[in-house]
Enzyme design. Structure first.
Site, PDB file in Angstrom:
ATOM      1  N   TYR A 125      42.877  74.812  18.352  1.00 38.60           N
ATOM      2  CA  TYR A 125      41.547  73.838  17.824  1.00 38.60           C
ATOM      3  C   TYR A 125      41.270  74.159  16.319  1.00 38.60           C
ATOM      4  CZ  TYR A 125      40.855  72.821  23.008  1.00 38.60           C
ATOM      5  OH  TYR A 125      41.012  72.732  24.383  1.00 38.60           O
ATOM      6  N   LYS A 135      50.948  83.425  26.908  1.00 33.25           N
ATOM      7  CA  LYS A 135      52.239  82.789  27.037  1.00 33.25           C
ATOM      8  C   LYS A 135      52.848  83.398  26.062  1.00 33.25           C
ATOM      9  CE  LYS A 135      54.870  79.724  29.302  1.00 33.25           C
ATOM     10  NZ  LYS A 135      55.272  80.002  30.622  1.00 33.25           N
ATOM     11  N   ASP A 168      50.801  80.025  32.971  1.00 37.11           N
ATOM     12  CA  ASP A 168      51.140  79.105  33.830  1.00 37.11           C
ATOM     13  C   ASP A 168      51.035  79.880  35.247  1.00 37.11           C
ATOM     14  OD1 ASP A 168      52.975  80.609  33.095  1.00 37.11           O
ATOM     15  OD2 ASP A 168      54.710  78.943  32.932  1.00 37.11           O
ATOM     16  N   ASP A 211      40.159  77.036  27.973  1.00 32.98           N
ATOM     17  CA  ASP A 211      39.379  76.022  28.127  1.00 32.98           C
ATOM     18  C   ASP A 211      39.915  74.995  29.499  1.00 32.98           C
ATOM     19  OD1 ASP A 211      37.951  73.667  27.763  1.00 32.98           O
ATOM     20  OD2 ASP A 211      38.872  72.742  25.829  1.00 32.98           O
ATOM     21  N   ASP A 225      38.410  75.207  33.480  1.00 34.51           N
ATOM     22  CA  ASP A 225      38.160  73.952  34.016  1.00 34.51           C
ATOM     23  C   ASP A 225      38.922  73.866  35.568  1.00 34.51           C
ATOM     24  OD1 ASP A 225      36.714  73.202  31.994  1.00 34.51           O
ATOM     25  OD2 ASP A 225      37.791  71.384  31.614  1.00 34.51           O
TER      26      ASP A 225
END
Length: 326
Positions: free
Chosen positions: A120, A167, A199, A223, A227
């Protein structure tokens, strides 16, 4: 002491849930000065700017900011607002409430998300018709600041350390730096941690959310995964958030503008009012913050409820019920 609160309703249901949050704050004998400012799609269409300079400056100087929601201009509004308060951490609780139909009613998590960098950072290029690039930025300094906040957050008896979600097995330099920095700070402060690949976390949190408590993660992972957790507890309409900086902060519901119901007066104000509870805690009003949390929880359990939760109440009905319980 007067607390100046910047109020930025934005677009869609932001215009409806933000006044509900102000009503809740006004129900306490606390001296607030509310200063409203504009941002979002409608402002862009009218003025050519999604985030006017005066709105940015207000957020940068106010004691705290209440932000509703914006639509297509989200990246042009909320990212600069986070920069305005130097927000280095985004706090997103994801909690299932009694009376709400949740996929995993045992879910009770808090995401501490790095809030300044990662993918971002805005470093994108279109090199050719066929090739576009995105530069991912991870720094030791930002990772350390988040880690120090996380260690303070879990101090005491309520939390038993935190999980580092990353990750680093693929993004060895960037997520590797993030993981190593957070882990080193936690070790220095004697805070227990465990590591989970992002993951694997996505699967494990769906199967058994109780194995997680506080989750510390890079920007994009926080983010997306928060969600995902929203889906376990009944939807984005129940998730508050706080963007915390060294001296100022922005508080916002996780949900968007909901254009399909905007203007109908039926938006669920719970996430915005829970964000207000986080604002009260941030300003040092812990008892008042807890009272708002309790009032929202009781209203979600006993009603009235808005249509998204199977009821037929209006935004005003729910707000009034919460204030009555306060």
């Amino acid at each position: 002491m007067t607390h100046e609160i910047a109020v930025i309703p934005g677009d869609g249901i932001g215009q409806e849930v933000t006044p509900a949050a102000i009503e809740v704050l006004e129900s306490f004998p606390i001296d607030f000065e509310f200063v409203e400012a504009e941002a979002g799609d409608a402002v862009l269409a009218e003025t050519g700017e999604a985030l006017p300079q005066e709105t940015y400056d207000l957020a940068a100087s106010a004691d705290a900011t209440l932000f509703g929601a914006v639509g297509e201009t989200a990246a042009d509004v909320i990212l600069p607002l986070r920069t305005a308060v130097d927000s280095f951490v985004n706090i997103r609780p994801a909690k299932a409430y009694p009376g709400v139909d949740a996929v995993r009613p045992e879910t009770d998590l808090v995401f501490l998300r790095e809030n300044t960098e990662g993918v971002y950072s805005g470093l994108e290029d279109r090199l050719t018709q066929d090739v576009s690039t995105l530069t991912r930025v991870v720094t030791e300094s930002a990772s350390k600041r988040l880690a120090e906040f996380a260690c303070d957050y879990v101090a005491g008896d309520e939390h038993d350390g935190f999980s580092i979600v990353h990750k680093a097995n693929v993004m060895r330099e960037t997520d590797g730096l993030f993981r190593d920095t957070v882990r080193d700070v936690a070790e220095e402060q004697g805070v227990e941690t465990n590591e989970v690949l992002m993951d694997a976390f996505a699967t494990r949190v769906c199967l058994d959310p109780e194995q997680f408590d506080v989750v510390v993660c890079p920007n994009l992972a926080g983010d997306v995964l928060s969600d995902l957790a929203a889906g376990l507890v009944g939807g984005l309409g129940l998730l508050p958030s706080a963007n915390i900086g060294p001296e100022r902060a922005v508080f916002e519901p996780v949900h968007g503008t909901a254009p399909d119901i905007a203007g109908e007066g039926i938006a669920n104000p719970a996430a915005m009012i829970l964000s207000t509870a986080m604002l009260l805690e941030y300003l040092g009003y812990e008892a008042e913050s807890a009272a708002v949390d309790d009032a929202v929880e009781a209203t979600l359990e006993e009603g009235p409820r808005t249509a998204d939760l199977g009821g037929d109440a209006s935004t005003d009905d729910v707000t009034e019920a919460i204030i009555d319980r306060l």
